[in-house]
Design an enzyme around this catalytic site. Structure first.
Site, PDB file in Angstrom:
ATOM      1  N   SER A 123       0.842  -1.203   0.000  1.00  0.00           N
ATOM      2  CA  SER A 123       0.000   0.000   0.000  1.00  0.00           C
ATOM      3  C   SER A 123       0.868   1.240   0.000  1.00  0.00           C
ATOM      4  CB  SER A 123      -0.875  -0.016   1.258  1.00  0.00           C
ATOM      5  OG  SER A 123      -1.484   1.242   1.446  1.00  0.00           O
ATOM      6  N   TYR A 147      -1.641  -0.506  10.449  1.00  0.00           N
ATOM      7  CA  TYR A 147      -1.898  -1.195   9.181  1.00  0.00           C
ATOM      8  C   TYR A 147      -0.709  -1.017   8.237  1.00  0.00           C
ATOM      9  CZ  TYR A 147      -3.657  -1.668   4.418  1.00  0.00           C
ATOM     10  OH  TYR A 147      -3.793  -1.994   3.096  1.00  0.00           O
ATOM     11  N   LYS A 151       2.196  -3.771   6.463  1.00  0.00           N
ATOM     12  CA  LYS A 151       2.564  -3.896   5.043  1.00  0.00           C
ATOM     13  C   LYS A 151       4.068  -3.749   4.873  1.00  0.00           C
ATOM     14  CE  LYS A 151      -1.467  -4.638   3.318  1.00  0.00           C
ATOM     15  NZ  LYS A 151      -1.775  -5.925   2.698  1.00  0.00           N
TER      16      LYS A 151
HETATM   17  P1  NAD Z   1     -10.990  -6.976   1.007  1.00  0.00           P
HETATM   18  O1  NAD Z   1     -11.187  -6.956   2.473  1.00  0.00           O
HETATM   19  O2  NAD Z   1     -12.159  -6.730   0.135  1.00  0.00           O
HETATM   20  O3  NAD Z   1     -10.331  -8.362   0.571  1.00  0.00           O
HETATM   21  C1  NAD Z   1      -9.450  -9.073   1.399  1.00  0.00           C
HETATM   22  C2  NAD Z   1      -9.962 -10.496   1.454  1.00  0.00           C
HETATM   23  O4  NAD Z   1      -9.084 -11.265   2.288  1.00  0.00           O
HETATM   24  C3  NAD Z   1     -11.361 -10.603   2.055  1.00  0.00           C
HETATM   25  O5  NAD Z   1     -12.173 -11.344   1.169  1.00  0.00           O
HETATM   26  C4  NAD Z   1     -11.142 -11.353   3.375  1.00  0.00           C
HETATM   27  O6  NAD Z   1     -12.236 -12.170   3.704  1.00  0.00           O
HETATM   28  C5  NAD Z   1      -9.869 -12.129   3.088  1.00  0.00           C
HETATM   29  N1  NAD Z   1      -9.064 -12.454   4.280  1.00  0.00           N
HETATM   30  C6  NAD Z   1      -8.693 -11.628   5.278  1.00  0.00           C
HETATM   31  N2  NAD Z   1      -7.944 -12.288   6.173  1.00  0.00           N
HETATM   32  C7  NAD Z   1      -7.833 -13.567   5.722  1.00  0.00           C
HETATM   33  C8  NAD Z   1      -7.192 -14.718   6.207  1.00  0.00           C
HETATM   34  N3  NAD Z   1      -6.533 -14.699   7.373  1.00  0.00           N
HETATM   35  N4  NAD Z   1      -7.281 -15.864   5.512  1.00  0.00           N
HETATM   36  C9  NAD Z   1      -7.976 -15.903   4.332  1.00  0.00           C
HETATM   37  N5  NAD Z   1      -8.604 -14.827   3.822  1.00  0.00           N
HETATM   38  C10 NAD Z   1      -8.532 -13.671   4.513  1.00  0.00           C
HETATM   39  O7  NAD Z   1      -9.823  -5.925   0.682  1.00  0.00           O
HETATM   40  P2  NAD Z   1      -9.286  -5.415  -0.719  1.00  0.00           P
HETATM   41  O8  NAD Z   1      -9.637  -3.990  -0.821  1.00  0.00           O
HETATM   42  O9  NAD Z   1      -9.654  -6.338  -1.793  1.00  0.00           O
HETATM   43  O10 NAD Z   1      -7.725  -5.471  -0.432  1.00  0.00           O
HETATM   44  C11 NAD Z   1      -6.926  -6.567  -0.841  1.00  0.00           C
HETATM   45  C12 NAD Z   1      -5.500  -6.346  -0.343  1.00  0.00           C
HETATM   46  O11 NAD Z   1      -5.023  -5.104  -0.844  1.00  0.00           O
HETATM   47  C13 NAD Z   1      -5.379  -6.259   1.177  1.00  0.00           C
HETATM   48  O12 NAD Z   1      -4.197  -6.923   1.566  1.00  0.00           O
HETATM   49  C14 NAD Z   1      -5.274  -4.778   1.437  1.00  0.00           C
HETATM   50  O13 NAD Z   1      -4.541  -4.498   2.613  1.00  0.00           O
HETATM   51  C15 NAD Z   1      -4.526  -4.306   0.204  1.00  0.00           C
HETATM   52  N6  NAD Z   1      -4.759  -2.895  -0.109  1.00  0.00           N
HETATM   53  C16 NAD Z   1      -6.046  -2.453  -0.284  1.00  0.00           C
HETATM   54  C17 NAD Z   1      -6.294  -1.113  -0.533  1.00  0.00           C
HETATM   55  C18 NAD Z   1      -7.693  -0.610  -0.699  1.00  0.00           C
HETATM   56  O14 NAD Z   1      -7.916   0.587  -0.587  1.00  0.00           O
HETATM   57  N7  NAD Z   1      -8.697  -1.431  -0.967  1.00  0.00           N
HETATM   58  C19 NAD Z   1      -5.222  -0.216  -0.647  1.00  0.00           C
HETATM   59  C20 NAD Z   1      -3.921  -0.700  -0.510  1.00  0.00           C
HETATM   60  C21 NAD Z   1      -3.714  -2.046  -0.234  1.00  0.00           C
HETATM   61  C1  UD1 Z   2      -7.011   5.313   3.518  1.00  0.00           C
HETATM   62  C2  UD1 Z   2      -5.914   4.774   4.398  1.00  0.00           C
HETATM   63  C3  UD1 Z   2      -4.878   4.094   3.542  1.00  0.00           C
HETATM   64  C4  UD1 Z   2      -5.515   3.058   2.619  1.00  0.00           C
HETATM   65  C5  UD1 Z   2      -6.557   3.790   1.778  1.00  0.00           C
HETATM   66  C6  UD1 Z   2      -7.242   2.954   0.753  1.00  0.00           C
HETATM   67  C7  UD1 Z   2      -5.832   6.405   6.259  1.00  0.00           C
HETATM   68  C8  UD1 Z   2      -5.005   7.407   6.987  1.00  0.00           C
HETATM   69  N1  UD1 Z   2      -5.306   5.846   5.161  1.00  0.00           N
HETATM   70  O1  UD1 Z   2      -6.442   6.275   2.667  1.00  0.00           O
HETATM   71  O2  UD1 Z   2      -3.939   3.462   4.369  1.00  0.00           O
HETATM   72  O3  UD1 Z   2      -4.537   2.475   1.789  1.00  0.00           O
HETATM   73  O4  UD1 Z   2      -7.532   4.308   2.683  1.00  0.00           O
HETATM   74  O5  UD1 Z   2      -8.161   2.083   1.319  1.00  0.00           O
HETATM   75  O6  UD1 Z   2      -6.936   6.092   6.671  1.00  0.00           O
HETATM   76  N2  UD1 Z   2     -12.714  11.652   3.031  1.00  0.00           N
HETATM   77  C9  UD1 Z   2     -13.742  12.525   3.311  1.00  0.00           C
HETATM   78  N3  UD1 Z   2     -14.901  12.028   3.829  1.00  0.00           N
HETATM   79  C10 UD1 Z   2     -15.095  10.695   4.067  1.00  0.00           C
HETATM   80  C11 UD1 Z   2     -14.032   9.809   3.761  1.00  0.00           C
HETATM   81  C12 UD1 Z   2     -12.857  10.325   3.259  1.00  0.00           C
HETATM   82  O7  UD1 Z   2     -13.620  13.729   3.105  1.00  0.00           O
HETATM   83  O8  UD1 Z   2     -16.166  10.309   4.554  1.00  0.00           O
HETATM   84  C13 UD1 Z   2     -11.474  12.179   2.443  1.00  0.00           C
HETATM   85  C14 UD1 Z   2     -10.227  11.915   3.241  1.00  0.00           C
HETATM   86  O9  UD1 Z   2     -10.006  12.941   4.189  1.00  0.00           O
HETATM   87  C15 UD1 Z   2      -9.161  11.875   2.137  1.00  0.00           C
HETATM   88  C16 UD1 Z   2      -9.917  11.309   0.942  1.00  0.00           C
HETATM   89  O10 UD1 Z   2     -11.295  11.524   1.215  1.00  0.00           O
HETATM   90  O11 UD1 Z   2      -8.737  13.178   1.816  1.00  0.00           O
HETATM   91  C17 UD1 Z   2      -9.698   9.820   0.736  1.00  0.00           C
HETATM   92  O12 UD1 Z   2      -9.982   9.149   1.958  1.00  0.00           O
HETATM   93  P1  UD1 Z   2     -10.042   7.543   2.041  1.00  0.00           P
HETATM   94  O13 UD1 Z   2     -10.888   7.022   0.950  1.00  0.00           O
HETATM   95  O14 UD1 Z   2     -10.386   7.192   3.437  1.00  0.00           O
HETATM   96  O15 UD1 Z   2      -8.560   7.103   1.698  1.00  0.00           O
HETATM   97  P2  UD1 Z   2      -7.162   7.586   2.345  1.00  0.00           P
HETATM   98  O16 UD1 Z   2      -7.376   8.317   3.598  1.00  0.00           O
HETATM   99  O17 UD1 Z   2      -6.377   8.207   1.274  1.00  0.00           O
END
Ligand code: NAD
Ligand code: UD1
Length: 336
Positions: A123, A147, A151
């Site tokens: 991330s 978190y 990572k």
């Molecule tokens: P998500 O929660 O939708 O998907 C993660 C999946 O992993 C879920 O289906 C959950 O049930 C499964 N899971 C969790 N723990 C588990 C375990 N111990 N064993 C087996 N399955 C397990 O999240 P996502 O948005 O699809 O994210 C996927 C990956 O990307 C995650 O590792 C997350 O940290 C990373 N990531 C996500 C974002 C984002 O904004 N969505 C940003 C940066 C990184």
């Molecule tokens: C958050 C996580 C980041 C993660 C990312 C994607 C934090 C500090 N960081 O990022 O680790 O990888 O999500 O899942 O939480 N906002 C509003 N109103 C809302 C929600 C968000 O104004 O109700 C604003 C936030 O202040 C920010 C932007 O929208 O400026 C994006 O927010 P969000 O979607 O939560 O993502 P990040 O904070 O960038």
């Protein structure tokens, strides 16, 4: 066959759709702690065939060994993990157990099964508050929350593993802000409870599940005062995984660390306006205090992914809003 841990989750499902359309065989593995079996049925409807999905936990040695015994896996994309920043502060042991210890169990099972191609969901939060945007991969790593530290720890474990076992090919993908949905509207982001993240909050306001959006901060040093982020369409992100997988399948035997972002930022208010235009729905919103721990503005430098993986994000903010809205309007209650 490609193993997608966490494959029933938001990014895993979209990546599975892209990989299957590209002709790959996949097996999903998930404990459904943050996803639903119905989501896999939707994926099957998109790709028009059965998709094997094994229920299990990456922290279980028996589950992992059983999976590698029963499926001819030759590469792993590791999505499984917990991802809520606020929750990670309150439940650090649960986060380290799932994200760090779980990855160790998976890697040990891969070693026993002699599978050495690994793509990891990292991330942009490993950067914490960056000195410059766009952020290059060489930027300082100082995650500001639990978190993000899980990572970064996994990234370091993987670098150490590669020193000891150079035969591994490992891609560390640092995602910026994944948003949007598959264009067909059958799969998308379906958070539990009230969304923490901006886009699912906006779509739930649009569909009437929530009354108004709170814009966290209107006095940041950005053009309109609201926070700026690098929003990347989940289908572009999925294609980035396909590119990273193709790279790993060529056995480069190195660790590649790559940002997956678009290279440009949009503000909260710009996103709200784009969404209103795409959906035709007004998004009632109000500027409130900044959210603790938020960085004012950042976006990623995606040039390394372009050079090394031949991948670039192609979809626009309008595409993102159209597809996010299409998913939410067809599924007002998500996968419920
Ligand atoms: P998500 O929660 O939708 O998907 C993660 C999946 O992993 C879920 O289906 C959950 O049930 C499964 N899971 C969790 N723990 C588990 C375990 N111990 N064993 C087996 N399955 C397990 O999240 P996502 O948005 O699809 O994210 C996927 C990956 O990307 C995650 O590792 C997350 O940290 C990373 N990531 C996500 C974002 C984002 O904004 N969505 C940003 C940066 C990184
Ligand atoms: C958050 C996580 C980041 C993660 C990312 C994607 C934090 C500090 N960081 O990022 O680790 O990888 O999500 O899942 O939480 N906002 C509003 N109103 C809302 C929600 C968000 O104004 O109700 C604003 C936030 O202040 C920010 C932007 O929208 O400026 C994006 O927010 P969000 O979607 O939560 O993502 P990040 O904070 O960038």
């Amino acid at each position: 066959m490609i193993l997608l841990t966490g494959g029933a989750g938001y990014i895993g499902l979209h990546t599975a759709a892209v990989l299957i359309e590209a002709g790959q065989q996949v097996v999903l593995f998930d404990n459904f702690s943050n996803s639903k079996p119905l989501a896999v049925k939707r994926l099957e409807a998109i790709v028009g065939r059965a998709v094997p999905c094994v229920e299990g936990d990456v922290r279980s040695r028996a589950d992992m060994d059983g999976l590698f015994d029963q499926h001819p896996v030759n590469a792993v994309i590791h999505f499984a993990g917990l991802k809520a920043v606020g929750e990670s502060a309150n439940q650090p042991l649960r986060y380290y157990d799932n994200n760090v210890a779980g990855t160790l169990v998976l890697l040990a099972a891969m070693q026993r099964a002699e599978v050495r191609r690994f793509v990891f969901s990292s991330s942009a939060c490993v950067y914490g508050e960056p000195d410059v945007s766009p952020i290059p991969e060489s930027a300082a790593l100082r995650p500001a929350n639990t978190y993000g530290r899980t990572k970064l720890m996994v990234e370091e474990i993987l670098r150490d593993l590669h020193v000891a076992a150079p035969g591994w090919s490992i891609a560390l993908l640092r995602y910026f802000n994944p948003v949007g949905a598959h264009p067909g509207g059958q799969i998308g982001e379906d958070p539990n409870g009230i969304p923490n993240n901006l886009m699912p909050f906006v779509t739930q306001v649009a569909v009437g599940r929530l009354p108004e959006l709170q814009v966290f901060g209107g006095d940041y040093p950005t053009p309109d005062g609201s926070g700026v982020r690098d929003y990347i369409h989940v289908m572009d992100l999925a294609e980035g995984h396909r590119a990273a997988l193709d790279w790993a399948l060529r056995d480069p035997q190195e660790v590649l660390t790559a940002n997956l972002g678009t290279g440009r930022g949009y503000s909260v208010l710009e996103l709200v306006r784009a969404f209103e235009k795409a959906s035709g729905k007004p998004i009632p919103h109000r500027i409130v205090a900044r959210r603790a721990g938020d960085v004012p503005a950042y976006w990623g430098d995606p040039s390394l992914a372009r050079q090394r993986l031949g991948w670039t994000a192609r979809r626009t903010l309008d595409d993102i809003c159209r597809d996010a809205w299409n998913w939410q309007r067809r599924n007002p209650q998500g996968f419920a």
